[in-house]
Motif scaffolding. Sequence first.
Motif, mmCIF file in Angstrom:
data_model
loop_
_atom_site.group_PDB
_atom_site.id
_atom_site.type_symbol
_atom_site.label_atom_id
_atom_site.label_comp_id
_atom_site.label_asym_id
_atom_site.label_seq_id
_atom_site.Cartn_x
_atom_site.Cartn_y
_atom_site.Cartn_z
ATOM 1 N N SER A 276 63.128 -2.352 -15.710
ATOM 2 C CA SER A 276 62.573 -2.431 -14.355
ATOM 3 C C SER A 276 62.712 -3.855 -13.843
ATOM 4 O O SER A 276 62.421 -4.812 -14.562
ATOM 5 C CB SER A 276 61.098 -2.016 -14.352
ATOM 6 O OG SER A 276 60.317 -2.958 -15.036
ATOM 7 N N GLN A 277 63.179 -3.971 -12.609
ATOM 8 C CA GLN A 277 63.347 -5.277 -11.988
ATOM 9 C C GLN A 277 62.707 -5.273 -10.613
ATOM 10 O O GLN A 277 62.700 -4.250 -9.919
ATOM 11 C CB GLN A 277 64.832 -5.630 -11.832
ATOM 12 C CG GLN A 277 65.511 -6.092 -13.103
ATOM 13 C CD GLN A 277 66.906 -6.614 -12.812
ATOM 14 O OE1 GLN A 277 67.584 -6.124 -11.925
ATOM 15 N NE2 GLN A 277 67.330 -7.623 -13.559
ATOM 16 N N SER A 278 62.180 -6.409 -10.262
ATOM 17 C CA SER A 278 61.648 -6.562 -8.911
ATOM 18 C C SER A 278 61.833 -8.016 -8.489
ATOM 19 O O SER A 278 62.108 -8.896 -9.309
ATOM 20 C CB SER A 278 60.153 -6.177 -8.857
ATOM 21 O OG SER A 278 59.406 -6.932 -9.783
ATOM 22 N N LEU A 279 61.679 -8.217 -7.208
ATOM 23 C CA LEU A 279 61.882 -9.546 -6.628
ATOM 24 C C LEU A 279 60.599 -9.987 -5.939
ATOM 25 O O LEU A 279 59.983 -9.225 -5.192
ATOM 26 C CB LEU A 279 63.023 -9.503 -5.604
ATOM 27 C CG LEU A 279 63.314 -10.800 -4.826
ATOM 28 C CD1 LEU A 279 63.854 -11.873 -5.754
ATOM 29 C CD2 LEU A 279 64.300 -10.533 -3.687
ATOM 30 N N ALA A 280 60.171 -11.227 -6.218
ATOM 31 C CA ALA A 280 59.009 -11.802 -5.541
ATOM 32 C C ALA A 280 59.464 -13.061 -4.813
ATOM 33 O O ALA A 280 60.202 -13.879 -5.368
ATOM 34 C CB ALA A 280 57.899 -12.143 -6.542
ATOM 35 N N LEU A 281 59.019 -13.195 -3.566
ATOM 36 C CA LEU A 281 59.397 -14.354 -2.749
ATOM 37 C C LEU A 281 58.156 -15.034 -2.203
ATOM 38 O O LEU A 281 57.254 -14.369 -1.698
ATOM 39 C CB LEU A 281 60.286 -13.925 -1.572
ATOM 40 C CG LEU A 281 61.607 -13.224 -1.881
ATOM 41 C CD1 LEU A 281 62.290 -12.832 -0.589
ATOM 42 C CD2 LEU A 281 62.520 -14.120 -2.703
ATOM 43 N N TYR A 282 58.131 -16.372 -2.324
ATOM 44 C CA TYR A 282 57.137 -17.146 -1.575
ATOM 45 C C TYR A 282 57.872 -17.763 -0.397
ATOM 46 O O TYR A 282 58.855 -18.500 -0.560
ATOM 47 C CB TYR A 282 56.498 -18.243 -2.421
ATOM 48 C CG TYR A 282 55.650 -19.154 -1.578
ATOM 49 C CD1 TYR A 282 54.551 -18.657 -0.868
ATOM 50 C CD2 TYR A 282 55.963 -20.515 -1.427
ATOM 51 C CE1 TYR A 282 53.791 -19.475 -0.057
ATOM 52 C CE2 TYR A 282 55.197 -21.339 -0.623
ATOM 53 C CZ TYR A 282 54.114 -20.808 0.070
ATOM 54 O OH TYR A 282 53.358 -21.615 0.879
ATOM 55 N N ILE A 283 57.403 -17.466 0.815
ATOM 56 C CA ILE A 283 58.110 -17.854 2.032
ATOM 57 C C ILE A 283 57.260 -18.852 2.807
ATOM 58 O O ILE A 283 56.177 -18.513 3.303
ATOM 59 C CB ILE A 283 58.415 -16.618 2.898
ATOM 60 C CG1 ILE A 283 59.220 -15.599 2.070
ATOM 61 C CG2 ILE A 283 59.166 -17.007 4.156
ATOM 62 C CD1 ILE A 283 59.281 -14.230 2.674
ATOM 63 N N ASP A 284 57.732 -20.076 2.860
ATOM 64 C CA ASP A 284 57.023 -21.128 3.583
ATOM 65 C C ASP A 284 57.793 -21.459 4.850
ATOM 66 O O ASP A 284 58.854 -20.910 5.127
ATOM 67 C CB ASP A 284 56.872 -22.367 2.702
ATOM 68 C CG ASP A 284 55.607 -23.145 3.020
ATOM 69 O OD1 ASP A 284 55.412 -23.481 4.201
ATOM 70 O OD2 ASP A 284 54.809 -23.395 2.093
ATOM 71 N N LYS A 285 57.249 -22.391 5.640
ATOM 72 C CA LYS A 285 57.871 -22.733 6.919
ATOM 73 C C LYS A 285 59.301 -23.229 6.743
ATOM 74 O O LYS A 285 60.186 -22.907 7.538
ATOM 75 C CB LYS A 285 57.056 -23.815 7.628
ATOM 76 C CG LYS A 285 55.706 -23.381 8.109
ATOM 77 C CD LYS A 285 54.907 -24.559 8.633
ATOM 78 C CE LYS A 285 55.546 -25.196 9.857
ATOM 79 N NZ LYS A 285 54.739 -26.294 10.401
ATOM 80 N N TYR A 286 59.528 -24.013 5.668
ATOM 81 C CA TYR A 286 60.807 -24.686 5.531
ATOM 82 C C TYR A 286 61.580 -24.295 4.267
ATOM 83 O O TYR A 286 62.631 -24.878 4.008
ATOM 84 C CB TYR A 286 60.597 -26.206 5.531
ATOM 85 C CG TYR A 286 59.921 -26.701 6.781
ATOM 86 C CD1 TYR A 286 60.575 -26.672 8.007
ATOM 87 C CD2 TYR A 286 58.612 -27.188 6.742
ATOM 88 C CE1 TYR A 286 59.949 -27.132 9.154
ATOM 89 C CE2 TYR A 286 57.983 -27.637 7.904
ATOM 90 C CZ TYR A 286 58.658 -27.603 9.100
ATOM 91 O OH TYR A 286 58.040 -28.059 10.235
ATOM 92 N N TYR A 287 61.072 -23.352 3.484
ATOM 93 C CA TYR A 287 61.803 -22.980 2.276
ATOM 94 C C TYR A 287 61.354 -21.606 1.774
ATOM 95 O O TYR A 287 60.323 -21.075 2.192
ATOM 96 C CB TYR A 287 61.622 -24.017 1.167
ATOM 97 C CG TYR A 287 60.195 -24.237 0.733
ATOM 98 C CD1 TYR A 287 59.599 -23.416 -0.231
ATOM 99 C CD2 TYR A 287 59.422 -25.268 1.261
ATOM 100 C CE1 TYR A 287 58.294 -23.617 -0.639
ATOM 101 C CE2 TYR A 287 58.126 -25.473 0.870
ATOM 102 C CZ TYR A 287 57.559 -24.642 -0.085
ATOM 103 O OH TYR A 287 56.260 -24.839 -0.491
ATOM 104 N N ILE A 288 62.181 -21.040 0.879
ATOM 105 C CA ILE A 288 61.875 -19.784 0.195
ATOM 106 C C ILE A 288 62.052 -20.026 -1.297
ATOM 107 O O ILE A 288 63.060 -20.606 -1.726
ATOM 108 C CB ILE A 288 62.796 -18.636 0.656
ATOM 109 C CG1 ILE A 288 62.549 -18.307 2.134
ATOM 110 C CG2 ILE A 288 62.586 -17.386 -0.209
ATOM 111 C CD1 ILE A 288 63.502 -17.265 2.690
#
Length: 821
Positions: free
Chosen positions: A2-14
């Motif tokens: 099982s695979q999944s993707l987590a993203l932290y999304i800020d104003k100027y970067y991911i």
Amino acid sequence: MSQSLALYIDKYYIIGAIISDDVVYRVTPSNNEDRFWLYFYEDTASDKIIYGKSYKNAYHSNTPHYHGDIFSQMIDREKTFKRYGRDQELHKIFKASGIVDELKEALHRDAQAPIATYLSFSQDISDAARLTFIRDVLEPEDFDVKESVVRIDHLALEHTFRAKRYDQDGHYLVLNACNENLHYSVYKHTDNILIREYEGCLEGLGIDLTSRALLEHILNEINKRQLIIREEDRKAEYLHLESYVEEWTAELQAAQPRLPITLTNIRLSKMSDNPYDVILIKNSIEERSKAIIEDIIREIVSSVSRLDIPQSDLKGVLFLGNTFENSQFEQALLKRYTFPPEASIHYIDGDLYTIIGVYPQMDCSQFSEATQSSLAQGEDELKRQQLAKEEERRRREAEQSRAEQAEAERKAFETKKNYDEAMNNVADYEKQGEYAQMLDWAKIALELSPDSGEAQKKVEESTRLLSEMKVREEQYKATMMRAQKSFGEGLWSEAIAQAEMALSIKPTSKEANRIKSEASKLLERAEQIDTFFTKAETYLSQKAYKEARMELQKVLALDKNNKRAIDQLSAIDQAIKELHKQIDAIKLELERATETADLDTAISLTNKLIELDTEHQRAWTEQSQHLKAEQKRLAQEAAEWASLKEQIDKALFGEQWDEVVRLGETALKLREDPLLKSNLDRARQKLDTIRQQELYDQGISQVKSYIVDKEWDQANEMLLKLQEQYPEKKDSFKKLFNQIFEGEASSVQRSSDRATRRATSPATTDDFFDMPSSSKREKPTGKGSTNHPPKPQKETSADDFFGSSSPNTSKKGATLDDFNF
């Protein structure tokens, strides 16, 4: 698997993380940076969009073809970037730059399966921007967004509890500085659930606070000279200057604490053509940094205190971001709260991917209501924006229609007004005899109203009058040409003379009057300017820069473009800078000379400062006088020392030890001197030796006196004490002990002979005076009492005992108590 993707999304970067069977991997961008920096460059030559942190400076400097802060702009469909020579909607930049494809390729997935995706947005990103990113960027690319409302601070706490670093129910304070803003929040942990009870934001305080203090100082110093930075523009300038702050901070760290340094060639984003120099001091920046941190912690503590949370229920504090590597944050917070060391936890930017890795392991059903609310708010915000744009379009169209109608009315009114004005001018110039002007305005009036008979009549009349004065006009023109030429060349007196001649031909000439009036004013002004320059040059010769500047400012008040004054002011400013540098250098030399007690150099330096630093001349004069007084005092002290030294040397040579002690003690009050102290100690030892010898001689004399008086016990007792005090005189004491022994034996023998005679002879009258026999004597009692035989009549002198001709003397001088040491 099982695979999944987590993203932290800020104003100027991911920041991305892949979670594969509960193992977390970082998603590394193709440019090998630590995250996907959302600064973009339009490479128009190759029709490419390139992302990376290296484009940050260009974006914040408003350079064309560079983009950033995408989330705040992409909800506006009119905001675009350019590719293949055509405008593209801004949300498509994620796909065009390759970021979307890199995220997909990082999973090595089956192309047919959707990607389970978990999003954590920064609090600074609006609900509308979040919805647009999900709906227009991710979903078309087969990203199946499972959850998108969980905050990074929530995930950080969840990660910490799962790692068993926190394990108690209660309240937790989180400080988040993942971008330029500092967010803080309070969460309550109960029944394995985290509930956010409060959140706040301090804008612009999420960066390194030393850098923040440095940027504040730079902008404040620039504004002191010229108020050019409005409060609403400060945020943009902070972001622009942040690109250079690392270099400036390095210069600051290398500086001495209290010595000023100069940052040069500082350019603002809105006035990049104007460079500025700013002077700063390391200590003041550090103090400002500490003050900012104290203000931040005070604001946070004040906000938390309003929640009425008992101190015992606040279980820990979590710091999120590189900014909190500055230990002053933790120190300031721990002054207010009593956390154990393990309750204070730090995560840096490099830990963010592991924090978001906990996302898929959470029960996200608890966020369903918040998710629906966020999506609904995003829809509402987009609708409101669309309605606002539509309303704005209708408003612009209505305004344009009204403007066109108003313009037609204005033109008709303006034509009538201009015709009336032209005819009024015709009348005025006719009265003034200005027939050329009269003709011009008559033609203008006729052009504005071709059917006007009055205008036609005035054209004909002015033509006739103009022809009649042609001769005089030629003469007038020639004179005016000379006047104008003189005026243009700055020959004010000549211009005045020619204008007066023109006025004699045409008294109503406004131009001649103008030239005369202005030339007179300029002549007067030129004389004033010459006076000011003369005074300025006099002050400059005296290095009175302040007064010289005042005179040159007067010149600029009359002629703001006077190059000579501008050049001289610039030269003065440079001279003042050099003077200040020279003064600062002399001050440093003075400080060193003062510390090393080099008074001659210090006095010379203060005299230089008296000459150079006229602003503080009085203070330097006082210091010079003080140094001269100190120099005189030291000279007097040296003379006194030399005199005492000479007297001491004489006393040493003459072995006048008491004089050596007296003079030495006085001299040591003036100055410490090891040799003098040694001589003083030797003199004191000599005096002590002499006193001991005197006491010894007095004791021996007393012993001899006791022997003469046949007081054997006292003589023996004193001699024993002397022997204890002066063991080195042992040989001298033997002879005296022998004399005492022999004397006692002789006395006993005499007493025995007398007793024998009394026993064998009848008593006589002399027996009445004889001492009783020893058998009848009562033994005296008491301390120190001794039985003594009766003293016989002295038949010998002291010569019998001491072998000298000393006269027999009674007891004198020392007693037994004198040797009772």
